[in-house]
Design a protein around this motif. Structure first.
Motif, PDB file in Angstrom:
ATOM      1  N   UNK A   1      12.204  19.557   9.974  1.00 33.79           N
ATOM      2  CA  UNK A   1      12.465  20.275   8.727  1.00 33.79           C
ATOM      3  C   UNK A   1      13.748  19.728   8.118  1.00 33.79           C
ATOM      4  N   UNK A   2      13.648  19.154   6.942  1.00 33.78           N
ATOM      5  CA  UNK A   2      14.766  18.408   6.346  1.00 33.78           C
ATOM      6  C   UNK A   2      15.701  19.320   5.561  1.00 33.78           C
ATOM      7  N   UNK A   3      16.422  20.135   6.290  1.00 39.91           N
ATOM      8  CA  UNK A   3      17.427  21.017   5.677  1.00 39.91           C
ATOM      9  C   UNK A   3      18.528  21.258   6.700  1.00 39.91           C
ATOM     10  N   UNK A   4      19.768  21.259   6.223  1.00 37.66           N
ATOM     11  CA  UNK A   4      20.939  21.382   7.103  1.00 37.66           C
ATOM     12  C   UNK A   4      21.986  22.262   6.429  1.00 37.66           C
ATOM     13  N   UNK A   5      22.672  23.061   7.224  1.00 36.39           N
ATOM     14  CA  UNK A   5      23.761  23.893   6.705  1.00 36.39           C
ATOM     15  C   UNK A   5      24.890  23.941   7.714  1.00 36.39           C
ATOM     16  N   UNK A   6      26.122  23.885   7.217  1.00 32.55           N
ATOM     17  CA  UNK A   6      27.286  24.066   8.075  1.00 32.55           C
ATOM     18  C   UNK A   6      28.461  24.531   7.219  1.00 32.55           C
ATOM     19  N   UNK A   7      29.478  25.071   7.882  1.00 34.64           N
ATOM     20  CA  UNK A   7      30.676  25.579   7.208  1.00 34.64           C
ATOM     21  C   UNK A   7      31.901  24.902   7.803  1.00 34.64           C
ATOM     22  N   UNK A   8      32.826  24.484   6.932  1.00 31.07           N
ATOM     23  CA  UNK A   8      34.042  23.827   7.377  1.00 31.07           C
ATOM     24  C   UNK A   8      35.260  24.463   6.718  1.00 31.07           C
ATOM     25  N   UNK A   9      36.407  24.283   7.371  1.00 29.63           N
ATOM     26  CA  UNK A   9      37.674  24.744   6.820  1.00 29.63           C
ATOM     27  C   UNK A   9      38.586  23.552   6.577  1.00 29.63           C
ATOM     28  N   UNK A  10      39.265  23.573   5.443  1.00 33.58           N
ATOM     29  CA  UNK A  10      40.302  22.598   5.113  1.00 33.58           C
ATOM     30  C   UNK A  10      39.834  21.161   5.326  1.00 33.58           C
ATOM     31  N   UNK A  11      38.792  20.789   4.606  1.00 38.23           N
ATOM     32  CA  UNK A  11      38.232  19.458   4.813  1.00 38.23           C
ATOM     33  C   UNK A  11      38.148  18.671   3.507  1.00 38.23           C
ATOM     34  N   UNK A  12      38.093  17.362   3.679  1.00 35.81           N
ATOM     35  CA  UNK A  12      37.725  16.439   2.614  1.00 35.81           C
ATOM     36  C   UNK A  12      36.493  15.696   3.106  1.00 35.81           C
ATOM     37  N   UNK A  13      35.779  15.023   2.208  1.00 35.56           N
ATOM     38  CA  UNK A  13      34.667  14.197   2.683  1.00 35.56           C
ATOM     39  C   UNK A  13      34.609  12.907   1.886  1.00 35.56           C
ATOM     40  N   UNK A  14      34.095  11.894   2.558  1.00 28.50           N
ATOM     41  CA  UNK A  14      34.088  10.547   2.015  1.00 28.50           C
ATOM     42  C   UNK A  14      33.063  10.371   0.904  1.00 28.50           C
ATOM     43  N   UNK A  15      33.311   9.367   0.075  1.00 31.64           N
ATOM     44  CA  UNK A  15      32.346   9.022  -0.965  1.00 31.64           C
ATOM     45  C   UNK A  15      31.041   8.584  -0.320  1.00 31.64           C
ATOM     46  N   UNK A  16      29.942   9.220  -0.717  1.00 34.37           N
ATOM     47  CA  UNK A  16      28.641   8.877  -0.159  1.00 34.37           C
ATOM     48  C   UNK A  16      27.554   9.328  -1.117  1.00 34.37           C
ATOM     49  N   UNK A  17      26.352   8.884  -0.857  1.00 37.19           N
ATOM     50  CA  UNK A  17      25.199   9.341  -1.613  1.00 37.19           C
ATOM     51  C   UNK A  17      24.011   9.406  -0.676  1.00 37.19           C
ATOM     52  N   UNK A  18      23.039  10.208  -1.038  1.00 32.20           N
ATOM     53  CA  UNK A  18      21.836  10.349  -0.224  1.00 32.20           C
ATOM     54  C   UNK A  18      20.697  10.817  -1.106  1.00 32.20           C
ATOM     55  N   UNK A  19      19.527  10.773  -0.579  1.00 29.31           N
ATOM     56  CA  UNK A  19      18.341  11.179  -1.348  1.00 29.31           C
ATOM     57  C   UNK A  19      18.223  12.691  -1.447  1.00 29.31           C
ATOM     58  N   UNK A  20      18.887  13.412  -0.563  1.00 28.18           N
ATOM     59  CA  UNK A  20      18.807  14.867  -0.568  1.00 28.18           C
ATOM     60  C   UNK A  20      19.659  15.478  -1.682  1.00 28.18           C
ATOM     61  N   UNK A  21      19.380  16.742  -1.968  1.00 25.36           N
ATOM     62  CA  UNK A  21      20.236  17.554  -2.829  1.00 25.36           C
ATOM     63  C   UNK A  21      21.302  18.191  -1.943  1.00 25.36           C
ATOM     64  N   UNK A  22      22.505  18.343  -2.470  1.00 22.18           N
ATOM     65  CA  UNK A  22      23.578  18.973  -1.696  1.00 22.18           C
ATOM     66  C   UNK A  22      24.198  20.111  -2.517  1.00 22.18           C
TER      67      UNK A  22
END
Length: 307
Positions: free
Chosen positions: A14-35
Motif C-alpha cells: 500500500x503506497x502511503x506513508x506517514x510520520x511526525x518529526x520535530x525541529x527538522x529540515x529536509x533536502x531538495x528532492x522530488x518524487x512521483x507521489x503527492x506529499x
C-alpha cells in the motif's frame, strides 16, 4: 541517489506513508507521489519548485507529483506531519485533480471545516497501518479521498493557461533529466557551463535557478553526489582513500578530504573509525552542528536538527 529523486519503499503493498518529526529540515528532492506537509507547531521555511513559503502553525503545504521541494528550517522549532501517497489512490483522473495552491493557510482550513477531516485522515492512517485489519487499505483511501475532495471543492481552479502549464512541465522535466544525468555521471568533469547548456540556459541564469530550485549551488550538489558515492565505497570496499577519491571525480586528495569533511563532518579516516560507520547514511547536507543527523529507517530526505 535517492535523496533527490526519491523512490520510496513502503512496508507493504500500500503506497502511503506517514510520520511526525520535530525541529527538522529536509533536502531538495522530488518524487512521483503527492506529499502533504502539516505544521503542527512552530514554523518552517519550505520551498516548492521556485517559490518559498514561510509556513506557520496550522498551515498545510501540498507538493504535487514531480514538484521539487526542500526545507531549510535552521533555528526554527516545529512539529511536522508528513503524508506521502501514490496519486493513483485519488483515482484515475489525478492529473486533473492537482491542487493549484501549494500553501493552504490554517485559517483557510478552519474556515472551510477541513481540520477535522485532516485530523481524521491522520488518525485513520496511523491506526489502520498499525493493525492492518481486513480492508484497511480501502478505509484509509476513503479518508484520504474525503479530505482531498473536500479541500479541492473549496479551492477554485485557476484559469487554465495551457502554454504556461506546458512551460512549467518542461521546466521541471528538464531539471529532473539533468539531476538524473548528474547522478549517473558525477565522477566526470561536468562544469557549470556544460550543465547549463544541457537545458539551454545561460550560466548566470542557470546558477540562480539551480540555487532557487534545489536550495544549494551547483558545485555543492555535484560534490554531495561524489561524497555519497565515496561513503558507499569506504563502507563496502578495501580500496585506498586516494583511489576512491579519484573514482569519485576528485583530482587530488586535499580537495577530497576538505570536501568530505565539509559535507559529512568527518575526514575520511575519522569516518572509517566512527563507531557507526557501517550504518552511517550520508546526506548530511551543509551540517550546522555535529548533532545534526539523518533520520534513520525512514525518509532518506529528512535531516533531524536534534538528537
Amino acid at each position: 541517489m535517492k535523496a533527490f529523486h526519491e523512490v520510496r519503499s513502503y512496508r507493504s503493498n500500500y503506497s502511503l506513508w506517514h510520520s511526525t518529526y520535530q525541529d527538522i529540515s529536509f533536502l531538495a528532492h522530488w518524487h512521483n507521489e503527492i506529499e502533504l506537509i502539516l505544521l503542527r507547531t512552530g514554523s518552517s521555511s519550505i520551498s516548492v519548485n521556485d517559490r518559498t513559503f514561510e509556513a506557520q502553525q496550522g498551515d498545510l503545504i501540498i507538493c504535487n507529483s514531480g514538484d521539487i521541494h526542500y526545507s531549510d528550517a535552521a533555528n526554527q522549532q516545529n512539529t511536522i506531519d508528513f503524508i506521502v501517497f501514490d496519486p493513483a489512490l485519488l483515482g484515475q483522473n489525478y492529473p486533473s485533480l492537482l491542487c493549484p495552491q501549494h500553501l493552504i493557510p490554517g485559517g483557510f482550513l478552519q474556515e472551510h471545516r477541513l481540520i477535522a477531516p485532516l485530523d481524521h485522515l491522520i488518525e485513520t492512517i496511523d491506526a489502520e497501518l498499525d493493525e492492518k485489519q481486513l480492508y484497511y487499505q480501502e478505509i484509509i483511501t476513503a479518508a484520504l479521498r474525503e479530505f482531498w475532495f473536500r479541500l479541492r471543492r473549496c479551492i477554485p481552479d485557476e484559469p487554465s493557461d495551457v502554454h504556461l502549464q506546458g512551460q512549467r512541465s518542461e521546466f521541471l522535466y528538464a531539471f529532473h533529466q539533468l539531476l538524473g544525468f548528474l547522478e549517473e555521471h558525477f565522477s566526470e568533469d561536468i562544469p557549470l557551463e556544460t550543465a547549463a547548456s544541457m537545458i539551454g540556459y545561460s550560466t548566470g541564469y542557470f546558477s540562480k535557478t539551480f540555487k532557487r530550485l534545489i536550495g544549494i549551488n551547483y558545485i555543492t550538489y555535484l560534490n554531495m553526489l561524489r561524497i555519497e558515492h565515496a561513503v558507499s565505497c569506504l563502507q563496502s570496499s578495501s580500496d585506498k582513500i586516494i583511489d576512491i577519491a579519484l573514482q569519485c571525480g576528485f583530482h587530488n586528495i586535499r580537495t577530497f578530504n576538505r570536501t568530505f569533511r565539509e559535507i559529512t563532518g568527518y575526514s575520511p579516516t575519522e569516518f572509517l573509525q566512527h563507531s557507526s560507520a557501517d550504518s552511517f547514511s550520508l546526506t548530511y547536507y551543509q551540517r550546522r552542528s555535529s548533532e545534526q543527523k539523518l533520520a534513520q529507517d525512514d525518509s532518506p530526505t529528512i535531516i533531524n536538527n536534534q538528537c
